[in-house]
Structure formats: structure tokens, C-alpha cells
Design a protein around this motif. Structure first.
Motif, short mmCIF file in Angstrom:
data_model
loop_
_atom_site.label_atom_id
_atom_site.label_comp_id
_atom_site.label_asym_id
_atom_site.label_seq_id
_atom_site.Cartn_x
_atom_site.Cartn_y
_atom_site.Cartn_z
N SER A 199 -37.14 20.89 -18.85
CA SER A 199 -35.94 21.11 -18.92
C SER A 199 -34.99 20.94 -18.25
CB SER A 199 -35.71 22.69 -18.61
OG SER A 199 -36.23 23.19 -17.26
N GLY A 200 -34.91 19.72 -17.18
CA GLY A 200 -34.62 19.21 -16.40
C GLY A 200 -34.14 20.16 -14.38
N GLU A 201 -34.79 21.44 -14.99
CA GLU A 201 -34.32 22.29 -13.60
C GLU A 201 -34.90 21.57 -12.96
OE1 GLU A 201 -33.56 26.48 -16.31
OE2 GLU A 201 -34.73 26.19 -15.05
N SER A 202 -35.98 21.47 -12.43
CA SER A 202 -36.98 20.49 -11.35
C SER A 202 -36.88 19.43 -11.29
CB SER A 202 -38.14 21.66 -11.38
OG SER A 202 -38.58 22.99 -11.32
N THR A 203 -37.16 18.93 -9.79
CA THR A 203 -36.72 17.41 -10.04
C THR A 203 -37.92 17.71 -8.53
OG1 THR A 203 -34.74 17.68 -9.02
CG2 THR A 203 -34.72 17.25 -11.31
N TYR A 204 -38.06 16.01 -8.72
CA TYR A 204 -39.13 15.44 -7.48
C TYR A 204 -38.51 13.95 -6.69
CZ TYR A 204 -42.50 19.50 -8.17
OH TYR A 204 -42.92 20.68 -8.00
N TYR A 205 -38.13 14.01 -5.91
CA TYR A 205 -37.83 12.02 -5.72
C TYR A 205 -38.61 12.10 -4.29
CZ TYR A 205 -32.98 14.26 -7.86
OH TYR A 205 -32.75 14.48 -9.11
N ALA A 206 -38.35 10.78 -3.81
CA ALA A 206 -39.35 10.08 -2.81
C ALA A 206 -38.46 10.69 -1.81
CB ALA A 206 -39.67 8.66 -3.47
N ASP A 207 -38.81 10.59 -0.39
CA ASP A 207 -37.95 10.80 0.47
C ASP A 207 -37.04 9.60 0.93
OD1 ASP A 207 -41.26 12.01 2.52
OD2 ASP A 207 -39.65 13.35 0.90
N SER A 208 -37.44 8.66 0.34
CA SER A 208 -36.45 7.32 0.70
C SER A 208 -35.43 6.99 -0.08
CB SER A 208 -37.18 6.22 0.37
OG SER A 208 -38.27 6.14 -0.64
N VAL A 209 -35.51 8.49 -0.98
CA VAL A 209 -34.06 7.85 -2.25
C VAL A 209 -33.25 9.53 -1.88
CG1 VAL A 209 -35.03 6.28 -3.53
CG2 VAL A 209 -35.55 8.60 -3.91
N LYS A 210 -34.37 10.31 -1.27
CA LYS A 210 -33.58 11.95 -1.20
C LYS A 210 -32.26 12.14 -0.34
CE LYS A 210 -36.72 14.33 -0.44
NZ LYS A 210 -38.17 15.43 0.12
N GLY A 211 -31.41 12.73 -2.02
CA GLY A 211 -30.25 13.16 -1.13
C GLY A 211 -28.49 11.57 -1.66
N ARG A 212 -29.71 10.43 -1.55
CA ARG A 212 -28.90 9.47 -2.55
C ARG A 212 -29.12 9.17 -4.54
NH1 ARG A 212 -30.66 4.47 -1.20
NH2 ARG A 212 -32.31 5.04 -1.01
N PHE A 213 -29.93 9.15 -4.21
CA PHE A 213 -31.05 9.19 -6.18
C PHE A 213 -30.64 10.75 -6.54
CE2 PHE A 213 -32.88 5.08 -5.82
CZ PHE A 213 -31.82 4.44 -5.65
N THR A 214 -30.57 10.86 -7.79
CA THR A 214 -30.78 12.17 -8.86
C THR A 214 -30.87 11.58 -10.45
OG1 THR A 214 -28.18 13.03 -6.92
CG2 THR A 214 -28.99 13.87 -9.70
N THR A 215 -31.84 12.69 -10.60
CA THR A 215 -32.14 12.08 -11.70
C THR A 215 -32.26 13.12 -12.87
OG1 THR A 215 -33.87 11.56 -13.63
CG2 THR A 215 -34.64 13.04 -11.44
N PHE A 216 -31.08 13.34 -13.96
CA PHE A 216 -31.29 13.75 -15.33
C PHE A 216 -31.73 14.10 -16.56
CE2 PHE A 216 -27.50 12.19 -16.21
CZ PHE A 216 -27.04 11.36 -15.40
N ARG A 217 -31.59 14.70 -17.32
CA ARG A 217 -31.74 14.10 -18.72
C ARG A 217 -31.04 14.86 -19.98
NH1 ARG A 217 -37.50 15.75 -19.05
NH2 ARG A 217 -37.95 15.62 -21.27
N ASP A 218 -31.42 14.49 -20.70
CA ASP A 218 -30.51 14.64 -22.32
C ASP A 218 -31.28 14.84 -23.23
OD1 ASP A 218 -28.63 14.97 -24.53
OD2 ASP A 218 -26.64 14.21 -23.51
#
Length: 129
Positions: A54-73
Motif C-alpha cells: 500500500s505504500g504505508e510502510s517503508t524501510y531505508y538504508a541508514d546512508s539515505v534515511k532522511g534524504r530519500f523517499t520511496t512511494f508508489r502509485d
């Protein structure tokens, strides 16, 4: 079979932004966990981000957290990676990947390449310092 096609890569200055897209020809895209990985020259492919059905849950690598965002349509069968505050070390080929349909997102497997069954061809992102 599924086909994933990434786009949006290019050359950007450090501190800039870029949005990657991944169009997926997956029949049940809305029930498919999607992931992003990257591979820099001379380095192994590494996890960047993952997103639930649904896009409600996401995980990020520590190196990109706070700078990258993933979302979907899920109507357009497309997943995105919005990259901001880019650094030279973000330079890499970026790949999107699709997991097996109906597989629940978990922090454990979603960070491993083995958790995914389909891969795109990759798109180059180059950040100049």
C-alpha cells in the motif's frame, strides 16, 4: 514474468535532487513489495529502500534515511525514489526490484537481493561534487 523499467537518472550537482521512476508490468502490482538497490563502481550492490503493497510502510538504508523517499502509485503500476541532498557517494546505478506477489514486507528479507525475483535494467545517477 514481469518487466521493470527504470527512468529518471542523470547528472546532478551535489545538494541537488532527482526522482527515479520504475514502471512495472506486474499483474498484481498492488500486492507486490518493491525495492530499490544501487551499485557503485567497484562495489557490491546495496539496499536503498523498500516499500509495502500500500505504500504505508517503508524501510531505508541508514546512508539515505532522511534524504530519500520511496512511494508508489498502484494505479500507474509505478514506484518512485525521490532523492534529495544528493552526495557524490550516491553516484551509482540504481535498480528497482519486485518481490514475489503476496509476500509481506519485512525489514529482514527486504534488505537482501535474494528477497526479490524481478529486476530492472538500472539507471545511472551521477552526482558531481
Amino acid at each position: 514474468q514481469a518487466q521493470l523499467v527504470e527512468s529518471g537518472g542523470g547528472l546532478v550537482q551535489a545538494g541537488g535532487s532527482l526522482r527515479l521512476s520504475c514502471a512495472a508490468s506486474v499483474v498484481t502490482f498492488s500486492r507486490t513489495v518493491m525495492g530499490w538497490f544501487r551499485q557503485a563502481p567497484g562495489k557490491e550492490r546495496e539496499f536503498v529502500a523498500a516499500i509495502s503493497w500500500s505504500g504505508e510502510s517503508t524501510y531505508y538504508a541508514d546512508s539515505v534515511k532522511g534524504r530519500f523517499t520511496t512511494f508508489r502509485d498502484n494505479v500507474k503500476n509505478t514506484v518512485y525514489l525521490q532523492m534529495s541532498s544528493l552526495k557524490a557517494e550516491d553516484t551509482a546505478v540504481y535498480y528497482c526490484a519486485a518481490a514475489e506477489t503476496s509476500k509481506w514486507l519485512s525489514r529482514d528479507w527486504s534488505r537482501r537481493q535474494s528477497g526479490y525475483v524481478y529486476w530492472g535494467q538500472g539507471t545511472q545517477v551521477t552526482v558531481s561534487s
